[in-house]
Design a protein around this motif. Structure first.
Motif, PDB file in Angstrom:
ATOM      1  N   ALA A  29     -11.549   4.179   2.390  1.00 15.79           N
ATOM      2  CA  ALA A  29     -11.871   2.664   1.736  1.00 15.79           C
ATOM      3  C   ALA A  29     -10.783   1.744   2.005  1.00 15.79           C
ATOM      4  O   ALA A  29      -9.677   2.254   2.688  1.00 15.79           O
ATOM      5  N   GLU A  30     -11.298   0.560   2.184  1.00  9.34           N
ATOM      6  CA  GLU A  30     -10.352  -0.383   2.335  1.00  9.34           C
ATOM      7  C   GLU A  30     -10.601  -1.880   1.706  1.00  9.34           C
ATOM      8  O   GLU A  30     -11.639  -1.808   1.095  1.00  9.34           O
ATOM      9  N   ALA A  31      -9.481  -2.850   1.587  1.00 11.19           N
ATOM     10  CA  ALA A  31     -10.005  -4.068   0.974  1.00 11.19           C
ATOM     11  C   ALA A  31      -9.293  -4.838   1.351  1.00 11.19           C
ATOM     12  O   ALA A  31      -8.006  -4.667   2.053  1.00 11.19           O
ATOM     13  N   THR A  32      -9.632  -6.268   1.225  1.00  7.75           N
ATOM     14  CA  THR A  32      -8.952  -7.580   1.667  1.00  7.75           C
ATOM     15  C   THR A  32      -8.605  -8.262   0.404  1.00  7.75           C
ATOM     16  O   THR A  32      -9.299  -8.538  -0.640  1.00  7.75           O
ATOM     17  N   HIS A  33      -7.734  -9.118   0.310  1.00  6.81           N
ATOM     18  CA  HIS A  33      -7.346  -9.741  -0.735  1.00  6.81           C
ATOM     19  C   HIS A  33      -7.516 -11.231  -0.471  1.00  6.81           C
ATOM     20  O   HIS A  33      -7.793 -11.660   0.788  1.00  6.81           O
ATOM     21  N   ASN A  34      -7.845 -12.054  -1.480  1.00  9.52           N
ATOM     22  CA  ASN A  34      -8.438 -13.451  -1.323  1.00  9.52           C
ATOM     23  C   ASN A  34      -6.925 -14.501  -1.122  1.00  9.52           C
ATOM     24  O   ASN A  34      -5.919 -13.860  -1.086  1.00  9.52           O
ATOM     25  N   GLY A  35      -7.234 -15.556  -0.824  1.00  9.69           N
ATOM     26  CA  GLY A  35      -6.418 -16.596  -0.343  1.00  9.69           C
ATOM     27  C   GLY A  35      -5.309 -16.839  -1.674  1.00  9.69           C
ATOM     28  O   GLY A  35      -4.496 -17.780  -1.603  1.00  9.69           O
ATOM     29  N   GLY A  36      -5.744 -16.472  -2.860  1.00 12.12           N
ATOM     30  CA  GLY A  36      -4.798 -16.952  -4.025  1.00 12.12           C
ATOM     31  C   GLY A  36      -3.850 -15.938  -4.388  1.00 12.12           C
ATOM     32  O   GLY A  36      -2.886 -16.180  -5.298  1.00 12.12           O
ATOM     33  N   VAL A  37      -3.414 -15.124  -3.474  1.00 14.47           N
ATOM     34  CA  VAL A  37      -2.200 -14.181  -3.560  1.00 14.47           C
ATOM     35  C   VAL A  37      -1.289 -14.461  -2.524  1.00 14.47           C
ATOM     36  O   VAL A  37      -1.531 -14.961  -1.413  1.00 14.47           O
ATOM     37  N   THR A  38       0.050 -14.020  -2.556  1.00 12.92           N
ATOM     38  CA  THR A  38       0.997 -14.076  -1.571  1.00 12.92           C
ATOM     39  C   THR A  38       0.460 -13.389  -0.199  1.00 12.92           C
ATOM     40  O   THR A  38      -0.241 -12.911  -0.251  1.00 12.92           O
ATOM     41  N   ALA A  39       1.057 -14.161   0.853  1.00  9.45           N
ATOM     42  CA  ALA A  39       0.371 -13.760   2.259  1.00  9.45           C
ATOM     43  C   ALA A  39       0.721 -12.256   2.140  1.00  9.45           C
ATOM     44  O   ALA A  39       1.841 -11.832   1.664  1.00  9.45           O
ATOM     45  N   THR A  40      -0.315 -11.408   2.866  1.00  8.73           N
ATOM     46  CA  THR A  40      -0.080 -10.062   3.033  1.00  8.73           C
ATOM     47  C   THR A  40       0.073  -9.579   4.271  1.00  8.73           C
ATOM     48  O   THR A  40      -0.631  -9.847   5.286  1.00  8.73           O
ATOM     49  N   LYS A  41       1.099  -8.408   4.548  1.00  9.74           N
ATOM     50  CA  LYS A  41       1.331  -8.111   5.848  1.00  9.74           C
ATOM     51  C   LYS A  41       0.283  -6.879   6.136  1.00  9.74           C
ATOM     52  O   LYS A  41      -0.111  -6.756   7.175  1.00  9.74           O
ATOM     53  N   TYR A  42       0.193  -6.032   5.250  1.00 13.03           N
ATOM     54  CA  TYR A  42      -0.763  -5.034   5.246  1.00 13.03           C
ATOM     55  C   TYR A  42      -1.649  -4.814   4.226  1.00 13.03           C
ATOM     56  O   TYR A  42      -1.468  -4.964   2.975  1.00 13.03           O
ATOM     57  N   GLN A  43      -2.897  -4.632   4.423  1.00 12.96           N
ATOM     58  CA  GLN A  43      -4.093  -4.731   3.511  1.00 12.96           C
ATOM     59  C   GLN A  43      -4.089  -3.094   2.926  1.00 12.96           C
ATOM     60  O   GLN A  43      -4.040  -2.354   3.499  1.00 12.96           O
ATOM     61  N   PRO A  44      -4.576  -3.050   1.528  1.00 12.53           N
ATOM     62  CA  PRO A  44      -4.542  -1.708   1.121  1.00 12.53           C
ATOM     63  C   PRO A  44      -5.898  -0.929   1.833  1.00 12.53           C
ATOM     64  O   PRO A  44      -6.804  -1.512   2.051  1.00 12.53           O
ATOM     65  N   GLU A  45      -5.599   0.395   1.942  1.00 10.65           N
ATOM     66  CA  GLU A  45      -6.488   1.415   2.441  1.00 10.65           C
ATOM     67  C   GLU A  45      -6.095   2.914   2.027  1.00 10.65           C
ATOM     68  O   GLU A  45      -4.827   2.949   1.962  1.00 10.65           O
ATOM     69  N   ASN A  46      -7.110   3.592   2.023  1.00 12.69           N
ATOM     70  CA  ASN A  46      -6.951   4.991   1.991  1.00 12.69           C
ATOM     71  C   ASN A  46      -7.869   5.924   2.363  1.00 12.69           C
ATOM     72  O   ASN A  46      -9.010   5.458   2.450  1.00 12.69           O
ATOM     73  N   GLY A  47      -7.530   7.158   2.628  1.00 11.24           N
ATOM     74  CA  GLY A  47      -8.406   7.929   3.285  1.00 11.24           C
ATOM     75  C   GLY A  47      -8.111   9.688   2.847  1.00 11.24           C
ATOM     76  O   GLY A  47      -6.727   9.967   2.575  1.00 11.24           O
ATOM     77  N   SER A  48      -9.252  10.351   2.478  1.00 15.61           N
ATOM     78  CA  SER A  48      -9.073  11.821   2.175  1.00 15.61           C
ATOM     79  C   SER A  48      -9.896  12.507   2.942  1.00 15.61           C
ATOM     80  O   SER A  48     -11.039  12.217   3.364  1.00 15.61           O
ATOM     81  N   LEU A  49      -9.546  13.704   3.149  1.00 19.67           N
ATOM     82  CA  LEU A  49     -10.320  14.919   3.780  1.00 19.67           C
ATOM     83  C   LEU A  49     -10.162  16.111   2.965  1.00 19.67           C
ATOM     84  O   LEU A  49      -9.060  16.537   2.312  1.00 19.67           O
ATOM     85  N   TYR A  50     -11.060  16.931   3.062  1.00 22.81           N
ATOM     86  CA  TYR A  50     -10.831  18.273   2.235  1.00 22.81           C
ATOM     87  C   TYR A  50     -11.889  19.511   2.866  1.00 22.81           C
ATOM     88  O   TYR A  50     -12.937  19.040   3.383  1.00 22.81           O
ATOM     89  N   VAL A  51     -11.397  20.443   2.516  1.00 20.31           N
ATOM     90  CA  VAL A  51     -12.526  21.456   2.815  1.00 20.31           C
ATOM     91  C   VAL A  51     -12.263  22.841   1.604  1.00 20.31           C
ATOM     92  O   VAL A  51     -11.134  22.957   0.917  1.00 20.31           O
ATOM     93  N   LYS A  52     -13.414  23.313   1.256  1.00 21.92           N
ATOM     94  CA  LYS A  52     -13.511  24.239   0.087  1.00 21.92           C
ATOM     95  C   LYS A  52     -14.066  25.584   0.407  1.00 21.92           C
ATOM     96  O   LYS A  52     -15.422  24.954   0.954  1.00 21.92           O
ATOM     97  N   TYR A  53     -13.849  26.554   0.170  1.00 25.51           N
ATOM     98  CA  TYR A  53     -14.603  27.872   0.645  1.00 25.51           C
ATOM     99  C   TYR A  53     -14.679  28.559  -0.600  1.00 25.51           C
ATOM    100  O   TYR A  53     -13.765  29.178  -1.236  1.00 25.51           O
ATOM    101  N   ALA A  54     -16.078  29.248  -0.878  1.00 25.37           N
ATOM    102  CA  ALA A  54     -16.399  30.189  -2.166  1.00 25.37           C
ATOM    103  C   ALA A  54     -16.615  31.216  -1.643  1.00 25.37           C
ATOM    104  O   ALA A  54     -17.761  31.422  -0.927  1.00 25.37           O
ATOM    105  N   VAL A  55     -16.182  32.218  -2.079  1.00 23.90           N
ATOM    106  CA  VAL A  55     -16.618  33.823  -1.607  1.00 23.90           C
ATOM    107  C   VAL A  55     -16.430  34.665  -2.742  1.00 23.90           C
ATOM    108  O   VAL A  55     -15.379  34.890  -3.460  1.00 23.90           O
TER     109      VAL A  55
END
Length: 331
Positions: free
Chosen positions: A215-241
């Protein structure tokens, strides 16, 4: 902007036409829970350099869903749902239309695509809060934080049980109340200009599920200048026996970082979060379940004086071990 407006109007018109003839039903489902928890106390320096004291607590909560479903005269199915939480508010709405071409849905405080807990095998529920929070100022982005529209691929279209979903939030608006004027609907209540979220999951063999989200997002022009926009990522593995299930997951979070002013120091500015999680859950019988999970949270901070050209990075790690037992008495 003009093109986007035309597309949105076309979607609304289509939904109105599809709803002219249908057969449906309304159901009410939900649960009421009473809990008692004992949490270990810790006194010392935490990630936020504060003293953390926890203990025992009692909670009572309810979550009731009002759901209407039906079928249109051309074979499409639809679903509307709203939720009543803890006797305080009606919220968490969704409207979905499913066809052979996939599912189109509109969501309010619903439709989470994040898989930061895809690994979880806890007997009752996740023992932590990984911090994918509304507003993205601190720890990340989640589609269900905002009013969003989603598309889901048709079930069974891809091999190995692969499923894919995408969500788009045109701004940071929340809430499901229809305003008197079109302009008043979906007003932006935060500084998010737009946000997108993606999810893919698969079940390649019996007992094994894997998945990832971004996921990622961008801020509008009403906030202080942004160096890095927010983002995040996840991965998983699950095994049932048999009665046991094991899970493993990783989550990476880039918080929003504002542009550095020439005469301003950067002190302990969070630049990156990395979470590693794994666990084992066992169903002893139809009523009793037990689990053990371990989670490690790494936060990387940077400090740089106003006159400096390079930053000093430090990483702080906190860990959480959770042991759970849950017993279902029926009903």
């Amino acid at each position: 902007m003009t093109k986007l407006t035309k597309i949105t109007l076309a979607m609304i018109a289509s939904l109105s036409l599809l709803g002219t003839a249908y057969a449906g039903e309304v159901t009410v489902t939900g649960n009421a829970e009473a809990t008692y928890s004992i949490t270990g106390s810790k006194t010392g320096t935490s990630v936020d350099d504060t003293t953390t004291v926890m203990g025992k607590g009692i909670g009572v909560a309810n979550e009731i869903d009002f759901t209407a479903t039906g079928e249109t005269d051309n074979g499409y199915t639809w679903k509307y749902q709203t939720q009543f939480d803890d006797g305080t508010a009606v919220d968490d709405g969704r409207l979905e239309v499913t066809s052979p071409f996939g599912t189109l849905g509109f969501y309010v405080s619903e439709g989470s695509l994040g898989k930061h807990y895809g690994w979880d095998v806890s007997a009752y529920g996740a023992g932590s809060d990984q911090g994918i929070t509304t507003g993205a100022e601190v720890n990340g982005i989640e589609a269900s934080d905002y009013n969003n529209i989603q598309y889901h691929l048709p079930s069974g279209l891809l091999p190995f049980g692969i499923s894919a979903k995408v969500a788009y939030a045109p701004n940071g608006a929340t809430g499901q109340t229809k305003a008197a004027s079109v302009r008043g609907q979906g007003q932006n209540t935060s500084d998010i200009a737009e946000a997108t979220s993606y999810q893919i999951t698969a079940a390649p063999i019996d007992g094994l599920t894997v998945g990832a989200s971004y996921a990622e997002a961008t801020h509008n022009g009403g906030v202080t200048a942004t160096k890095y926009q927010p983002e995040n990522g996840s991965l998983y593995v699950k095994y049932a026996v048999g009665p046991a299930t094991i899970g493993y997951g990783k989550t990476y979070i880039q918080p929003r970082v504002g542009a550095r002013a020439a005469a301003t120091d950067i002190t302990n500015e969070a630049r990156k979060y990395e979470n590693t999680s794994y666990g084992l859950g066992v169903s002893v019988n139809d009523q009793l379940s037990v689990s053990f999970t371990e989670e490690d949270f790494d936060r990387t901070n940077k400090t740089m004086a106003a006159t400096a050209s390079t930053a000093t990075a430090t990483t702080v790690t906190s860990s959480q071990t959770t042991i759970m037992a849950a017993y279902n008495i029926g009903g």
